[in-house]
Motif scaffolding. Sequence first.
Motif, mmCIF file in Angstrom:
data_model
loop_
_atom_site.group_PDB
_atom_site.id
_atom_site.type_symbol
_atom_site.label_atom_id
_atom_site.label_comp_id
_atom_site.label_asym_id
_atom_site.label_seq_id
_atom_site.Cartn_x
_atom_site.Cartn_y
_atom_site.Cartn_z
ATOM 1 N N PRO A 145 0.790 -1.242 0.000
ATOM 2 C CA PRO A 145 0.000 0.000 0.000
ATOM 3 C C PRO A 145 0.816 1.282 0.000
ATOM 4 N N PHE A 146 2.143 1.173 0.173
ATOM 5 C CA PHE A 146 2.929 2.394 0.330
ATOM 6 C C PHE A 146 3.737 2.766 -0.909
ATOM 7 N N VAL A 147 3.547 2.033 -2.008
ATOM 8 C CA VAL A 147 4.231 2.357 -3.264
ATOM 9 C C VAL A 147 3.239 2.224 -4.409
ATOM 10 N N GLN A 199 12.758 -4.102 1.546
ATOM 11 C CA GLN A 199 13.624 -3.187 2.285
ATOM 12 C C GLN A 199 13.091 -2.908 3.681
ATOM 13 N N VAL A 200 11.782 -2.675 3.799
ATOM 14 C CA VAL A 200 11.226 -2.361 5.114
ATOM 15 C C VAL A 200 11.152 -3.610 5.987
ATOM 16 N N ALA A 250 -1.199 4.162 11.748
ATOM 17 C CA ALA A 250 -0.738 3.389 10.596
ATOM 18 C C ALA A 250 -1.906 3.114 9.666
ATOM 19 N N LEU A 251 -1.616 3.111 8.362
ATOM 20 C CA LEU A 251 -2.620 2.756 7.366
ATOM 21 C C LEU A 251 -2.940 1.272 7.497
ATOM 22 N N ILE A 278 2.046 -4.740 10.575
ATOM 23 C CA ILE A 278 1.236 -3.690 9.963
ATOM 24 C C ILE A 278 2.111 -2.647 9.273
ATOM 25 N N LEU A 279 3.264 -2.329 9.851
ATOM 26 C CA LEU A 279 4.168 -1.391 9.180
ATOM 27 C C LEU A 279 4.738 -1.974 7.893
ATOM 28 N N SER A 280 4.894 -3.294 7.842
ATOM 29 C CA SER A 280 5.518 -3.898 6.671
ATOM 30 C C SER A 280 4.519 -4.373 5.627
ATOM 31 N N SER A 281 3.203 -4.261 5.906
ATOM 32 C CA SER A 281 2.248 -4.732 4.905
ATOM 33 C C SER A 281 0.958 -3.915 4.843
#
Length: 490
Positions: A109-111, A165-166, A234-235, A256-259
């Motif tokens: 979701p972040f790219v 990377q994350v 967080a999203l 959650i931060l990584s996905s």
Amino acid sequence: MSGRLASDWNELGLSESERASNALTAKERRSAWAAALYYWNQGLDTDPLHLPCLLNRLHALKVLGNSFSVMEEAGVLLTQMQANKESWQKLSPPNTPGWGLAWRPPQFPFVSRPLVLNPHLSPWEQYLHFLARWMAAHSGVSFRPESTPFWRLALTIDPEDIEAQVIIGLYLAKQAQVEGAFLLHKIQKAVEDSHLHWAESCANLAKEHLTSVLNGKPPVLPGTQSHENQGIKALYEDDSIILISPSLNSISTQVILSSGHWFEPEIDFCRRYLRLGMSMLDIGASIGSYTILAAKQVGEEGSVFAFEPSITCASLLEKSIELNRMSGYVKAATKAVGSQTGKVYLILNEDDIFNRTVSDLYGVTSPTQQVDQVTLDEWWLSNQEPNIDLVKIDIGGDALTVLKGAQHLLSHTSPVLIMEANGGRGSLSEQASEYLRERGYSVFYYSYYLKELLPAQKFVESLSALNVIAVASERYQELVELGLLDPDIL
């Protein structure tokens, strides 16, 4: 059919996998994937080195859940590709005619760019990166050491793979390795402005964790007075907000931060089963990964009630409910749920997700909190006996203790039950299984790719399931009509 090329067989297999994705029933999905597997095997009979057929065959075996050795086969292929690169000199790029790939990773979701196919890589590197990503996704949760080597390989092949990377950055930062903080700092330069807050949160968490380790500070247990419970926004689930713990020691935070999603397949079952106007109970809600998703599905016409004994998690959950404007139909209680009403002790762990309750402190050496416990029957009767469609139970122990306090609720509403498997081995305890059988329930596991409930422990994939789903006979037809259950398999 003689004279077909491997690329022709691959296209036939892809057509079947596409048919599976559009099928309305569980039987049609299984049938289409079985046909796809047949075509990809035919392609490999024609050309044993045709990479798309090799990769798609592995995925079909995983989807159908009928192979003990699929990950071993993937590992062998990975080794062969690295050791014998010259065997694959004449390659067309992935997803060109005849060279399509069936698996699509969930969109990060972040790219904005596709995750797997970096056009700057050679075709061989693209296929190798694809296989590394596929193995990472199917070796376990991103924070587990089983998947880490494959995420590392994916990042080595494609340094622009931000998800890898994350994931590696968070993993290394938790291990107090400076490389992790460096990787997480880099992503701030690679994401769009709209996701800069996410990138900054990752980098700041790594920096704070490293600073704490370097200063020799022990981890602060959740629930203690010195624990700061501000939370990080967080999203979640594409368009929701969830507050997560500001600590890399939290599995929920890492996932959650990584996905941007929760990792359990049963989350997808909730998406497909829950509909507007339904009601759900979330027992052991933690920070609300199921609660927030369920609320999106049932809407204001429905209701969600969450129980979470940890003060830290319950506080984050309540704030998430407010942030998402769900307070009118989502309620949370800072209470444990068990077989009887009273006081119990919550054993505090470094990560809230591993907290559990005990009735006495005999043999307990970890920090504890005394918390209130209720039974589901008591809650149900005091709330005018509402109809309940789904109950998720995750209490860090045998679900039987919750079920014993829910006899009236079960007998009157027959909700679908999602429960933690006994030791992560795809089954319930013998006592819990017998308790449910006596009440007309059968136990299933959820196949993510087939979108289907299958009898527990009758398929290879089910043996390692983290959760099981119990269904009363009264709910069978409902699930059949939703395409989630094949009546012939009962």
